[in-house]
Design an enzyme around this catalytic site. Structure first.
Site, PDB file in Angstrom:
ATOM      1  N   CYS A 126       0.861  -1.186   0.000  1.00 28.98           N
ATOM      2  CA  CYS A 126       0.000   0.000   0.000  1.00 28.98           C
ATOM      3  C   CYS A 126       0.896   1.234   0.000  1.00 28.98           C
ATOM      4  CB  CYS A 126      -0.876  -0.018   1.248  1.00 28.98           C
ATOM      5  SG  CYS A 126      -1.932   1.426   1.407  1.00 28.98           S
ATOM      6  N   HIS A 168      -9.004  -3.659  -2.255  1.00 33.95           N
ATOM      7  CA  HIS A 168      -8.060  -2.850  -1.478  1.00 33.95           C
ATOM      8  C   HIS A 168      -8.513  -1.383  -1.458  1.00 33.95           C
ATOM      9  CE1 HIS A 168      -3.686  -1.942  -0.323  1.00 33.95           C
ATOM     10  NE2 HIS A 168      -4.194  -0.745  -0.570  1.00 33.95           N
ATOM     11  N   GLU A 169      -8.904  -0.864  -2.618  1.00 34.29           N
ATOM     12  CA  GLU A 169      -9.287   0.558  -2.691  1.00 34.29           C
ATOM     13  C   GLU A 169     -10.625   0.816  -1.997  1.00 34.29           C
ATOM     14  OE1 GLU A 169      -6.958   2.510  -3.391  1.00 34.29           O
ATOM     15  OE2 GLU A 169      -5.700   0.905  -4.182  1.00 34.29           O
ATOM     16  N   HIS A 172     -10.099   1.099   1.668  1.00 33.26           N
ATOM     17  CA  HIS A 172      -9.598   2.418   2.090  1.00 33.26           C
ATOM     18  C   HIS A 172     -10.748   3.376   2.366  1.00 33.26           C
ATOM     19  CE1 HIS A 172      -5.258   2.644   1.897  1.00 33.26           C
ATOM     20  NE2 HIS A 172      -5.194   2.089   0.695  1.00 33.26           N
TER      21      HIS A 172
HETATM   22 ZN    ZN Z   1      -3.582   1.205  -0.164  1.00 31.68          ZN
END
Ligand code: ZN
Length: 214
Positions: A126, A168-169, A172
């Site tokens: 990341c 993953h995004e 976030h």
């Molecule tokens: Zn990330």
């Protein structure tokens, strides 16, 4: 009633952020902005500012370089992310990871749900946790819903590495970092991954570092 509480301040903040031009500073782990739930995008930035912002996100992502970037990673608590993966690397690695090219996309207010029970475990990193990687078991196939930067509906299935990137995004945007869902014993520096764990799959790393693969 509108859902956003401080739209003028947020758009001013983005204007200031974009003023210097070029890649934006990336916020590192430890900043609370990475731990908040983002506001859904609902016109807080006007069309021109939104377009400039997503282009700046793209410039920042490519410059880093990375394959995804979420607005909180540049300190903006809105539900906006960009993804793009040109999928370069050794063929056997790309094949094992299902890493196919992912053209540039803007994801506005995206959410995902798993399709099926299959999980895939690989090292990931990341841009907000520089220098480190860890193995994360993620859904091999997800259904992603949201909007693009023109307000058009997105309702698509993603598999392989693109599925990993969008999970993953999206995480976030809910204040989750990949370390929260990683195998803690897999934590490795970028150098260790390059020297020891560059195999197509993390099976050797699992055996030698002592963590489970699903
Ligand atoms: Zn990330």
């Amino acid at each position: 009633m509108t859902t956003h509480t401080t739209p003028p301040r947020l758009s001013e903040h983005v204007e200031q952020l974009l003023a210097p031009g070029g890649p934006l500073p990336i916020v590192a782990a430890g900043d609370p902005v990475l731990r908040g739930i983002t506001e859904p995008y609902d016109g807080q930035l006007d069309d021109t500012l939104l377009e400039r912002f997503v282009q700046a996100l793209r410039t920042t992502m490519l410059d880093a370089p990375g394959v995804g970037l979420a607005a909180p990673q540049v300190g903006v608590p809105l539900s906006i992310a960009v993804v793009e993966d040109r999928a370069r690397g050794p063929r056997e690695v790309l094949e094992a990871r299902g890493r196919t090219p992912l053209p540039f996309r803007v994801l506005i207010n995206p959410t995902y749900e798993p399709e099926g029970d299959t999980l895939a475990s690989f090292f990931e990193g990341c841009l907000s946790v520089p220098g480190w990687q860890a193995v994360v078991a993620r859904h091999a196939r997800v259904r992603l819903r949201g909007r693009d930067e023109h307000g058009r509906e997105i309702d698509e299935e993603f598999t392989g590495w693109p599925a990993r990137i969008v999970q993953h995004e999206c995480d976030h945007l809910d204040g989750t970092l990949y370390l929260d869902v990683a195998q803690p014993r897999s934590l490795s520096t970028n150098e260790a991954v390059a020297e020891r764990w560059s195999q197509p799959t993390p099976e050797v790393a699992a055996r030698e570092l002592g963590f489970e693969l699903p």
